[in-house]
Design a protein around this motif. Structure first.
Motif, mmCIF file in Angstrom:
data_model
loop_
_atom_site.group_PDB
_atom_site.id
_atom_site.type_symbol
_atom_site.label_atom_id
_atom_site.label_comp_id
_atom_site.label_asym_id
_atom_site.label_seq_id
_atom_site.Cartn_x
_atom_site.Cartn_y
_atom_site.Cartn_z
ATOM 1 N N GLY A 182 0.893 -1.454 -0.250
ATOM 2 C CA GLY A 182 -0.156 -0.400 0.365
ATOM 3 C C GLY A 182 0.663 1.308 0.339
ATOM 4 N N ALA A 183 0.079 2.012 0.765
ATOM 5 C CA ALA A 183 0.725 3.382 0.117
ATOM 6 C C ALA A 183 -0.297 4.554 1.194
ATOM 7 C CB ALA A 183 1.258 4.271 -1.218
ATOM 8 N N HIS A 184 0.866 5.630 1.622
ATOM 9 C CA HIS A 184 -0.330 6.863 2.046
ATOM 10 C C HIS A 184 -1.331 7.486 1.513
ATOM 11 C CE1 HIS A 184 -1.000 10.783 4.207
ATOM 12 N NE2 HIS A 184 0.044 9.789 5.162
ATOM 13 N N ILE A 234 0.019 -6.849 4.855
ATOM 14 C CA ILE A 234 -0.619 -5.229 5.623
ATOM 15 C C ILE A 234 -0.532 -4.203 5.123
ATOM 16 C CG2 ILE A 234 1.767 -5.772 6.615
ATOM 17 C CD1 ILE A 234 0.170 -4.810 9.763
ATOM 18 N N HIS A 235 -0.968 -2.872 5.516
ATOM 19 C CA HIS A 235 -1.275 -1.807 4.751
ATOM 20 C C HIS A 235 0.235 -1.344 5.759
ATOM 21 C CE1 HIS A 235 -2.362 2.609 4.161
ATOM 22 N NE2 HIS A 235 -3.145 1.809 2.974
ATOM 23 N N VAL A 236 1.150 -0.391 4.576
ATOM 24 C CA VAL A 236 1.942 0.216 5.531
ATOM 25 C C VAL A 236 2.023 0.846 6.382
ATOM 26 C CG1 VAL A 236 1.663 1.957 3.663
ATOM 27 C CG2 VAL A 236 4.427 1.082 5.078
ATOM 28 N N VAL A 237 0.185 2.022 6.331
ATOM 29 C CA VAL A 237 0.756 2.983 7.711
ATOM 30 C C VAL A 237 0.224 2.185 9.186
ATOM 31 C CG1 VAL A 237 -1.709 5.002 7.516
ATOM 32 C CG2 VAL A 237 -0.540 4.661 5.629
ATOM 33 N N ASP A 238 -0.549 0.835 8.976
ATOM 34 C CA ASP A 238 -0.933 0.389 9.819
ATOM 35 C C ASP A 238 0.667 -0.571 10.563
ATOM 36 O OD1 ASP A 238 -3.699 0.461 10.117
ATOM 37 O OD2 ASP A 238 -4.184 -1.183 8.667
ATOM 38 N N LEU A 239 1.127 -1.086 10.376
ATOM 39 C CA LEU A 239 2.334 -1.465 10.144
ATOM 40 C C LEU A 239 3.412 -0.297 11.183
ATOM 41 C CD1 LEU A 239 4.918 -3.094 10.702
ATOM 42 C CD2 LEU A 239 4.979 -2.846 7.724
ATOM 43 N N ALA A 240 3.342 1.428 9.644
ATOM 44 C CA ALA A 240 3.704 2.635 10.271
ATOM 45 C C ALA A 240 3.717 2.857 11.905
ATOM 46 C CB ALA A 240 3.895 3.750 10.019
ATOM 47 N N LYS A 241 2.149 2.507 12.136
ATOM 48 C CA LYS A 241 1.715 2.996 13.588
ATOM 49 C C LYS A 241 1.898 2.335 14.807
ATOM 50 C CE LYS A 241 -1.933 5.471 11.726
ATOM 51 N NZ LYS A 241 -3.897 5.482 11.335
ATOM 52 N N ALA A 242 2.113 0.323 13.986
ATOM 53 C CA ALA A 242 2.609 0.074 15.370
ATOM 54 C C ALA A 242 4.089 0.407 15.536
ATOM 55 C CB ALA A 242 2.937 -1.532 14.327
ATOM 56 N N GLU A 323 -8.207 -1.327 0.339
ATOM 57 C CA GLU A 323 -8.036 -0.297 0.092
ATOM 58 C C GLU A 323 -6.169 -0.250 0.370
ATOM 59 O OE1 GLU A 323 -10.830 2.211 3.992
ATOM 60 O OE2 GLU A 323 -9.428 0.225 4.509
ATOM 61 N N ALA A 324 -5.791 -1.815 0.756
ATOM 62 C CA ALA A 324 -4.570 -1.365 0.026
ATOM 63 C C ALA A 324 -4.129 -0.693 -1.041
ATOM 64 C CB ALA A 324 -3.994 -2.088 1.052
ATOM 65 N N LEU A 325 -4.114 -2.453 -1.816
ATOM 66 C CA LEU A 325 -3.815 -2.255 -3.132
ATOM 67 C C LEU A 325 -3.691 -0.827 -3.960
ATOM 68 C CD1 LEU A 325 -4.585 -5.942 -2.949
ATOM 69 C CD2 LEU A 325 -3.086 -5.561 -3.586
ATOM 70 N N LYS A 326 -5.671 -0.731 -3.360
ATOM 71 C CA LYS A 326 -5.940 0.982 -4.301
ATOM 72 C C LYS A 326 -5.233 1.684 -3.967
ATOM 73 C CE LYS A 326 -9.153 3.459 -6.807
ATOM 74 N NZ LYS A 326 -9.553 3.246 -7.927
ATOM 75 N N SER A 327 -4.604 1.997 -2.422
ATOM 76 C CA SER A 327 -3.444 3.132 -2.608
ATOM 77 C C SER A 327 -2.368 2.685 -3.500
ATOM 78 C CB SER A 327 -2.923 3.411 -0.964
ATOM 79 O OG SER A 327 -2.710 1.880 -0.692
ATOM 80 N N ALA A 328 -2.007 1.176 -3.490
ATOM 81 C CA ALA A 328 -0.476 1.345 -4.001
ATOM 82 C C ALA A 328 -1.408 1.643 -5.470
ATOM 83 C CB ALA A 328 -0.005 -0.218 -4.292
ATOM 84 N N TRP A 329 -2.012 1.637 -6.216
ATOM 85 C CA TRP A 329 -2.281 1.664 -7.583
ATOM 86 C C TRP A 329 -2.672 3.140 -7.772
ATOM 87 C CZ3 TRP A 329 -1.609 0.918 -12.124
ATOM 88 C CH2 TRP A 329 -2.467 1.102 -13.399
ATOM 89 N N ASN A 330 -2.756 4.037 -6.571
ATOM 90 C CA ASN A 330 -2.838 5.600 -7.121
ATOM 91 C C ASN A 330 -2.223 6.135 -6.800
ATOM 92 O OD1 ASN A 330 -5.804 5.395 -6.784
ATOM 93 N ND2 ASN A 330 -5.719 5.261 -4.576
ATOM 94 N N TRP A 331 -1.020 5.533 -6.043
ATOM 95 C CA TRP A 331 1.185 5.894 -6.146
ATOM 96 C C TRP A 331 1.029 5.783 -7.659
ATOM 97 C CZ3 TRP A 331 5.053 8.336 -3.872
ATOM 98 C CH2 TRP A 331 5.853 7.471 -4.460
ATOM 99 N N GLN A 332 1.012 4.428 -8.028
ATOM 100 C CA GLN A 332 1.688 4.152 -9.217
ATOM 101 C C GLN A 332 1.261 5.262 -10.133
ATOM 102 O OE1 GLN A 332 3.842 1.485 -9.741
ATOM 103 N NE2 GLN A 332 4.339 3.167 -11.176
ATOM 104 N N GLN A 333 0.057 5.654 -10.304
ATOM 105 C CA GLN A 333 0.047 6.287 -11.450
ATOM 106 C C GLN A 333 0.121 7.713 -11.498
ATOM 107 O OE1 GLN A 333 -4.814 5.036 -10.269
ATOM 108 N NE2 GLN A 333 -4.954 5.218 -12.000
ATOM 109 N N LYS A 334 0.840 8.104 -10.037
ATOM 110 C CA LYS A 334 1.557 9.686 -9.416
ATOM 111 C C LYS A 334 3.258 9.650 -10.221
ATOM 112 C CE LYS A 334 0.342 12.504 -6.827
ATOM 113 N NZ LYS A 334 0.035 13.246 -4.994
ATOM 114 N N GLN A 335 2.814 8.303 -10.764
ATOM 115 C CA GLN A 335 5.113 7.932 -11.108
ATOM 116 C C GLN A 335 5.008 7.793 -12.305
ATOM 117 O OE1 GLN A 335 6.265 7.925 -8.204
ATOM 118 N NE2 GLN A 335 4.631 8.121 -7.012
ATOM 119 N N LEU A 336 3.489 8.049 -13.252
ATOM 120 C CA LEU A 336 3.925 7.575 -13.988
ATOM 121 C C LEU A 336 4.126 9.492 -15.416
ATOM 122 C CD1 LEU A 336 0.708 5.635 -15.515
ATOM 123 C CD2 LEU A 336 3.254 5.231 -14.449
#
Length: 336
Positions: A182-184, A234-242, A323-336
């Motif tokens: 995932g991504a922020h 696991i979503h990286v934001v959940d991991l970060a909060k740990a 949510e994690a997969l959708k956020s990863a795709w949103n992040w990827q699209q911003k890199q194009l």
């Protein structure tokens, strides 16, 4: 304001953790050698949190540079991410993995001891379990011989830290991650490996974006529900909060021993084919993939029992696989 050092803080998990640290009110200093990250991430962290963390371009394998750095800064806690992190790459480059991951940690521990510092969080991994006998995996599961040099470096890392805690004035927590994805939500930071991705999700998103021609699914003959390997994503934001929960546990002296370990995952196993199907569903993208032979170093199935982290860290996952997969795709699209 507590001063926190984050090694590898511009990487995927590191950058998300820095964001959560700053949102919680910690002052953060990052050291990173930019071997698998970009300096631009620093500005992205600032744009999310309105605070720019301190930054030093340092390789923790460089003893002199590390010593000079600690001569100028003092910390209330350290979160150690800086390491090479690919299971498959470690099989091809075991020497580099041992030199970087083990020696780098040893250098950091030497400075911690010399300066009488405390409160260390270690970025560990579920790979320390090898192929576990029982699922879900608890923290009491036997540590089998690692399936990869990467996993072995994490086993050695935990052992070194445990021994340091016994002999020094050090309190430490090892967080055994399962599979961060995932991504922020801002899509300003995410997983952006330099070169060909070694992890599944960035290869999925890059294939969907047309950067990679085809996604390889490694093995369809595993003893699982659809024949493909199962992981706990696991979503990286959940991991970060740990990490925030673990750090506050140490700072507030709530730890029950001077070395603790916690599994950080969702408690749910998902197969590679289920990842592909879910990604296609939430993004309306069709993935070009093929089944190929198994990859050396991969275990059949791994997912966490997170009861201990829930009870002791007062932490739990909040975000879904979708949510994690959708956020990863949103992040990827911003890199194009």
């Amino acid at each position: 304001m507590k001063n926190i050092l984050v090694t590898g803080g511009l990487g995927f998990i590191g950058s998300h953790t820095v964001v959560e640290l700053q949102k919680t009110g910690f002052r953060v200093v990052i050291i990173d050698n930019l071997s698998n990250s970009k300096i631009e991430v620093l500005e992205q962290i600032k744009s999310i949190t309105n605070a720019k963390p301190g930054f030093y371009n340092i390789d923790i394998c460089n003893k002199e540079a590390l010593k000079s750095f600690f001569d100028t800064e003092k910390f209330d806690g350290i979160i150690h991410f800086a390491a090479l992190k690919s299971v498959s790459e470690s099989v091809q480059k075991p020497k580099e993995y041992f030199e970087n991951n083990v020696n780098g940690l040893a250098n950091l521990l030497a400075e911690i001891k010399n300066r009488n510092l405390n409160n260390l969080i270690f970025s560990s991994s579920c790979t320390v379990y090898g192929q576990a006998d029982e699922l879900p995996i608890t923290e009491n599961a036997a540590l089998k011989p690692a399936e990869s040099p990467y996993g072995e470096t994490k086993q050695i890392g935990e052992k070194i830290i445990n021994e340091s805690c016994a002999s020094n004035n050090l309190d430490a927590i090892a967080l055994r991650y399962f599979n961060p994805i995932g991504a922020h939500e801002s899509a300003k930071i995410g997983e952006l490996p330099l070169g060909v991705p070694q992890n599944l999700i960035p290869y999925v998103t890059q294939t969907a974006a047309g950067i990679r021609e085809q996604l390889s699914v490694f093995g369809e003959d595993y003893p699982t529900k659809d024949g493909t390997a199962i992981r706990d994503y696991i979503h990286v934001v959940d991991l970060a909060k740990a990490h925030i929960s673990a750090l506050e546990r140490l700072i507030n002296k709530k730890n029950k021993s001077n070395f603790e370990v916690f599994n950080i995952g969702t408690g749910k196993g998902t197969s590679v084919l289920e990842i592909i199907q879910t990604f296609e569903k939430v993004t309306n993208q069709k993935l070009n993939y093929k089944i190929v032979k198994r990859r050396s170093g991969d275990v059949t199935s791994a997912y966490a029992d997170t009861t201990l982290a829930f009870n002791e860290l007062n932490w739990k996952t909040e975000k879904t696989l979708e949510e994690a997969l959708k956020s990863a795709w949103n992040w990827q699209q911003k890199q194009l």
